[in-house]
Each structure stands twice: as structure tokens, then as C-alpha cells.
Design an enzyme around this catalytic site. Sequence first.
Site, short mmCIF file in Angstrom:
data_model
loop_
_atom_site.label_atom_id
_atom_site.label_comp_id
_atom_site.label_asym_id
_atom_site.label_seq_id
_atom_site.Cartn_x
_atom_site.Cartn_y
_atom_site.Cartn_z
N GLY A 245 0.86 -1.06 -0.04
CA GLY A 245 0.01 -0.09 0.20
C GLY A 245 0.81 1.12 -0.09
O GLY A 245 0.27 2.40 0.02
N GLU A 279 4.42 -6.39 1.94
CA GLU A 279 3.99 -6.78 0.79
C GLU A 279 4.07 -5.65 -0.20
O GLU A 279 2.91 -5.23 -0.82
CB GLU A 279 2.77 -7.22 0.96
CG GLU A 279 2.71 -8.76 1.86
CD GLU A 279 1.28 -9.18 1.91
OE1 GLU A 279 0.28 -8.50 1.43
OE2 GLU A 279 1.19 -10.26 2.36
N PRO A 280 4.98 -4.80 -0.57
CA PRO A 280 4.93 -3.78 -1.25
C PRO A 280 5.10 -4.30 -2.84
O PRO A 280 5.50 -5.21 -3.31
CB PRO A 280 6.31 -3.11 -1.15
CG PRO A 280 7.15 -3.90 -0.66
CD PRO A 280 6.46 -5.10 0.07
N GLY A 281 3.92 -3.39 -3.56
CA GLY A 281 4.14 -3.73 -5.11
C GLY A 281 4.31 -2.38 -5.60
O GLY A 281 5.48 -2.35 -6.42
N ARG A 318 -5.54 1.52 -16.08
CA ARG A 318 -5.72 2.25 -15.05
C ARG A 318 -6.47 3.65 -14.96
O ARG A 318 -7.28 3.93 -14.33
CB ARG A 318 -4.43 2.56 -14.15
CG ARG A 318 -3.68 1.30 -13.74
CD ARG A 318 -2.64 1.44 -12.84
NE ARG A 318 -2.78 2.25 -11.63
CZ ARG A 318 -2.85 3.32 -11.30
NH1 ARG A 318 -2.41 4.29 -11.89
NH2 ARG A 318 -3.22 3.69 -10.01
N TYR A 322 -9.76 3.29 -12.80
CA TYR A 322 -9.67 3.91 -11.53
C TYR A 322 -9.64 5.61 -11.97
O TYR A 322 -9.27 6.27 -10.73
CB TYR A 322 -8.50 3.92 -10.84
CG TYR A 322 -8.00 2.42 -10.67
CD1 TYR A 322 -8.87 1.66 -9.85
CD2 TYR A 322 -6.80 1.98 -11.00
CE1 TYR A 322 -8.72 0.06 -9.69
CE2 TYR A 322 -6.40 0.52 -10.63
CZ TYR A 322 -7.30 -0.32 -9.86
OH TYR A 322 -6.92 -1.47 -9.68
N CYS A 348 -12.39 1.05 -29.50
CA CYS A 348 -13.72 1.68 -29.77
C CYS A 348 -14.46 2.03 -28.41
O CYS A 348 -15.35 1.21 -28.24
CB CYS A 348 -14.53 0.66 -30.57
SG CYS A 348 -13.67 0.38 -32.37
N GLU A 349 -14.07 2.80 -27.70
CA GLU A 349 -14.52 3.10 -26.15
C GLU A 349 -14.31 4.50 -26.02
O GLU A 349 -13.02 4.80 -26.38
CB GLU A 349 -13.93 2.30 -25.25
CG GLU A 349 -14.06 0.63 -25.38
CD GLU A 349 -15.49 0.19 -24.68
OE1 GLU A 349 -16.09 1.10 -24.01
OE2 GLU A 349 -15.88 -0.85 -24.85
N TYR A 377 0.40 -2.60 -12.03
CA TYR A 377 -0.84 -2.58 -12.50
C TYR A 377 -0.93 -2.06 -13.89
O TYR A 377 -1.96 -1.44 -14.25
CB TYR A 377 -1.86 -1.91 -11.35
CG TYR A 377 -1.53 -2.29 -10.02
CD1 TYR A 377 -1.90 -3.66 -9.64
CD2 TYR A 377 -0.83 -1.61 -9.11
CE1 TYR A 377 -1.81 -4.08 -8.55
CE2 TYR A 377 -0.66 -2.00 -7.92
CZ TYR A 377 -0.93 -3.09 -7.54
OH TYR A 377 -0.87 -3.80 -6.20
#
Length: 419
Positions: A245, A279-281, A318, A322, A348-349, A377
Site C-alpha cells: 500500500g 508486501e509492497p507492489g 488504470r 480508476y 472503440c470506447e 498494475y
Amino acid sequence: MNLLINSPSWNYREGELYCEEVPLKRIARKVGTPVYVYSRRHLVEAYREIISAWRGRSHLVCFSMKSNSNRAVIRTLVGEGSGIDVVSGGELFRALRAGAPPEKIVFAGVGKTEREIIEGIEAGILFFTVESLPELELISRTADRLGKTAPVALRVTPDVDPKTHRYITTGKAENKFGLDREEALDFYRRCLKLPGIAPVGIHMHIGSQILQTAPFREGVDRLVGLLKKLKGEGISLKYLDIGGGMGISYQGEEPPPAAAYASALRPLLKGLRLTVILEPGRFITGNAGSLLTSVLQVKKKAKKSFVIADGAMNDLIRPALYEAWHQIVPVSPGKGKPRRFDVVGPICETGDILGAGRSFPEPAPGDLLAVLSAGAYGAVMGSNYNSRPRPPEVLVDGDTFRIVRKRETYRDLVRGELD
Ligand SMILES: Cc1ncc(COP(=O)(O)O)c(C=O)c1O
């Protein structure tokens, strides 16, 4: 152009954007675009920053490979001594294949299948984090049947607000993750009665992209309270897993350095004989990577101008998922007057946006843009939407680079399809 990210591995030199000692234009020429580019130096330095922050206290970093599961990235960190946080049988498979020692693997996830549990037990992982009673019972039954004992850490919801995006908040009482704090004691008592289970730890993960130490302190304080009560009942745990986090700079935020987290938490842990697991990502991979993309065309409409790039939401979701903000910079900015563009992909979005309202000199077709802070991510959330082959990944190391994942081909798109 001013880079807003906190990484010395990305720099302009004589008007050209470099990753370490490699000009990005060299990578684009050799590998094509879109392409993910990672700095090995950034990965190693971010990992070492955490390790040195916790020096003197028993600790283990389990890199959260959900942020970036490329084998070369995992190998780099495992080579530094890192363990791995996995959340699926697939991640466990990749971690083992990349050489991660099973005794440094923790297995999280809100709904593990029996098959995944068997795989974890057979691999001999450090522990499973457990998120519900049915899961605890399933692990117990499965381990007992195999004649093994599964080490577990219960994931407790400390009910703190990490003050981050609601989609990446995980430690509040109303989130789907973890066990309510009030139930935790009872769960540990149950563990002692179930066959095939050894309670070895306690776990929390309160959310992602957190920019303050206070929510961690509050969460750990609550878990330490539980640890003390457990000890009073004769249940001594070996591991306190505080999850991941830790935030990074996407747009000039000032995230606390790893040392600030460690100094905020150390006083709470005084006198406790246990190993702290982190647990760093994103902290390790986020600013290690960029998505390098080429301009296909500039399209001027009455109300807005668009840069249509060859990278799209299938490569980096992302922003669409988000509303995440990534700095987008020209690789060779030139001297033109800045103009405002929405940088979009060809999908096409309407939501296929890499960045809205960005200012830079008008690019020409073929010019390169770097979407920064895309190492976490990014590639892992890529898809084949619109039947777009996924981009390759490149690892830069000093003045050299190598392809660590090949670009997908049209054949890859149809592999596995049956009539
Ligand atoms: C259990 C757990 N650990 C670690 C992480 C990594 O988080 P981050 O990338 O924010 O460090 C996550 C992310 O969702 C997670 O769910």
C-alpha cells in the site's frame, strides 16, 4: 519537461528522455511500440530502500507480484533476497518458476480454490492468509487429507481509512476483504481446534497508493492489541504481515519514504518477538516502468484536440478503471508552444483515454510519448480487447536493455480457440 515522478532512473538528457543510460527512442526503434520499459535500477533501489528502513528488526519483504508479474522483474527482486506475495495458483506457478523460494511465499486472496490450496501446501509456502471461516475450514480439510499442516495468518480488517481511491481501499469494515476485528480472537481459538492448521501470523492490507503513515500506524496498533490478547491466551504468533500500500508520486505527490513508515511503526512493535512482513507492489514497480507509445495522428475537432496513440486501454487500463492519472511526456519535446490534447488510444470506447487535457508541443505522427509510472498494475492488467496483441516488456540495465516478454502475435490471439 519536468518529470513529476520520484525516480532518478528517468531523465531528460539533451532534450531526449532516457531510462537509466538508454534513450527511449533506441528501444522504440529496436522493439517497436507500444512497449513497456522497466528500469532494473529503480526496482533494486526501491527494494533496498525498504530493507534498509527495517534494518535491525526481523523482517521479510514479499514483493506483491500482482503489481508486475514479469519473470525478469521477479528474478531481479528474488535475487536481492525478496519473498513474493501471491494471490492465485497462476501467480504461485510464476513465482516458483522464477526461482522464488517457497518458504518466502505468502498466499493471499479472498477466495482460494481447493486446487490452489493443494498447490500452496505442496509447494511448502510460508503461510496462507485466511479471509473467512469457510476458507479456514477448507484449508484445514485439505491439509488434513494430505497429511500436512498448513501454516495460516488470519487477515484482519483493522477498520481504518487509508484515504485513497475507494476502489483501492481494502481495510475498512464494509470492504469484502478480511475478518472483522471482533471475530478475530474467536477465529484463532478455532484454529487450535481444527486439524491440519497452524496459526503462525496475523495479516492486514488496508489499501493501495497510501500517502500517509498514520493509517498504517492505526492499523498496526489495532493488530498489536490483538496479538497481546492472543498471547494472554497462550497463542503466540511469529509473523505480523502489514501488507502493501505504500504510495508513490504520479503527479508530484510527496509519499513518505520507506524509513518514515518504519519509524512510525517500530515503537508499536517494541518488545514483540516477531518477524514483520511487508508486501509492497507499487512502491517497487510503479515508477520503475513506463508505457512507450507512438503518435498515430493528431485530430482536431471543434471542441477538443486529440492525440491518437498506438497504446490504448487494453495496454494500460488504470486511467479508464480508476480514473488514475499518469504523466504523459514527449520523448523528444522540441521547442514548440504547448497545446492541450486528450491522449487516447484507437479502441472503440470513449473511455479509451491515457490522459485527458495534457499540454505539450503538437506532436507529429511517429513521435514518441512516454506514459510514466506504469510499472505497477500496467502490463499485468493488459488484455486483448479489440484483438490487440499485448505489448512487449523491456528491462533496462545501465546502458543496455533486453526484451523480457515478446510482443504477442496475431497467432497468440487465437491460440486455444476451438471451432
Ligand atoms: C494483500 C495485498 N498485499 C499487497 C498488495 C500490494 O499493494 P501495493 O501495490 O499498493 O503495495 C495488495 C494490493 O492490492 C494486496 O491486496
